[in-house]
Design an enzyme around this catalytic site. Structure first.
Site, short mmCIF file in Angstrom:
data_model
loop_
_atom_site.label_atom_id
_atom_site.label_comp_id
_atom_site.label_asym_id
_atom_site.label_seq_id
_atom_site.Cartn_x
_atom_site.Cartn_y
_atom_site.Cartn_z
N PRO A 2 54.63 29.87 134.96
CA PRO A 2 54.75 31.12 134.21
C PRO A 2 55.96 31.14 133.28
CG PRO A 2 55.12 31.49 136.56
CD PRO A 2 54.84 30.05 136.38
N GLU A 3 55.70 31.14 132.00
CA GLU A 3 56.72 31.37 130.99
C GLU A 3 56.36 32.70 130.33
OE1 GLU A 3 57.49 27.88 128.57
OE2 GLU A 3 56.86 26.55 130.19
#
Length: 280
Positions: A2-3
């Site tokens: 997750p960015e």
DNA sequence: ACGAAGACCTGGATGC
DNA sequence: TGCATCCAGGTCTTCG
């Protein structure tokens, strides 16, 4: 991993499902998931019970949920965290860490995290912006992100461009995948010294960072009208669009040279050896 | 103040 | 088959 685009996808889904709902219980199933909440699990539940969620906000890769008490729930997905909406009847996930139930008896919010790098906590009086994450810089999609100030700070540092892009106190939301993608687009090797970059060059990098994040948000922003906030914390459909990350040995989409992989900070960097020559 | 390295985690893939 | 090792990497802490 997750960015920013993945976290933004989660934020949008979560906002739709929890805004305006009142928490009935906040059950902690694994202490590590609330390790940042120093008062512990009993306090965590007590301070959240009866509170209504007003909104879901994001800065970089952090989420926070402002409450009617003026406090806020802070959430970080880490490497493998998921925030899922589930009917009460759904079986517990193997890595269920925290479960929120609501007074309306509707779908539960579950924090599921295999590797427990992520976590939740309550920020006292943090509804506006939790103090715990005030050191996180604005992200480049934020209307208040200051391009000139970023450029000045970046060029004032004696470090490498990829390290700088990953420094959340300088620019937030960018992780290993999107840093590599933006640098590929900018035709810059990650070890280029920041103090040697011209202002226009910084502007170009920033433009590519914004482009790649925006495209990924569009690709990840599909199909979360089910009881699901986000599919799996991964890149949605965007993995089809990657030009560098994870493509070791495969031909560069621009020049055909095989993409190289280099070791960097105990992880990997991917780049084109021809388009992105190493600085001498 | 800044930069760099180490610690924290689990499970899937790989090696022998 | 089973056991050991490697690898993924965001963020906080520690050290220089």
């Amino acid at each position: 991993m997750p960015e920013l685009p993945e976290v933004e996808t989660v934020r949008i889904g979560l906002a739709k499902w929890v805004t305006g709902r009142t928490i009935a219980t906040a059950e902690v199933h694994h202490p590590r998931a609330i390790r940042r909440h120093l008062p512990g699990d009993v306090h965590f539940n007590a301070v959240l019970t009866g509170r209504t969620i007003l909104d879901v906000s994001r800065r970089g890769k952090y989420l926070w949920l402002p409450l009617d008490s003026g406090d806020a729930i802070i959430a970080h997905l880490g490497m493998s965290g998921q925030l899922l909406m589930q009917p009460a009847t759904a079986e517990d996930e193997k890595h269920l860490r925290v479960r929120f139930t609501f007074t309306d008896g509707g779908p539960q919010l579950r924090f599921v995290d295999q590797r427990t790098f992520g976590g939740l906590s309550v920020s006292e009086g943090g509804a506006e912006l939790p103090g715990e994450i005030s050191h996180i810089a604005r992200d480049p999609m934020d209307p208040l992100f200051d391009d000139d100030a970023f450029s000045a700070r970046l060029r004032g540092r004696h470090t490498e461009i990829k390290r700088a892009l990953l420094d959340q106190s300088l620019i937030s939301g960018v992780g290993n995948i999107y840093a590599d993608e933006a640098l590929w687009r900018a035709k810059l090797h990650g070890t280029r010294p920041t103090d040697k970059l011209t202002r226009p060059a910084v502007g170009r990098v920033l433009g590519h960072v914004r482009d790649v994040l925006a495209e990924a948000i569009r690709a990840g922003g599909t199909s979360f009208d089910e009881l699901y906030v986000n599919v799996n914390g991964e890149s949605g459909y965007f993995d089809r669009s990657l030009n560098a990350y994870g493509r070791e040995g495969e031909p560069c989409h621009r020049c055909g040279a095989p993409i190289r992989r280099e070791s960097f900070m105990n992880r990997s960097s991917f780049s084109c050896p021809r388009c992105q020559p190493r600085p001498r």
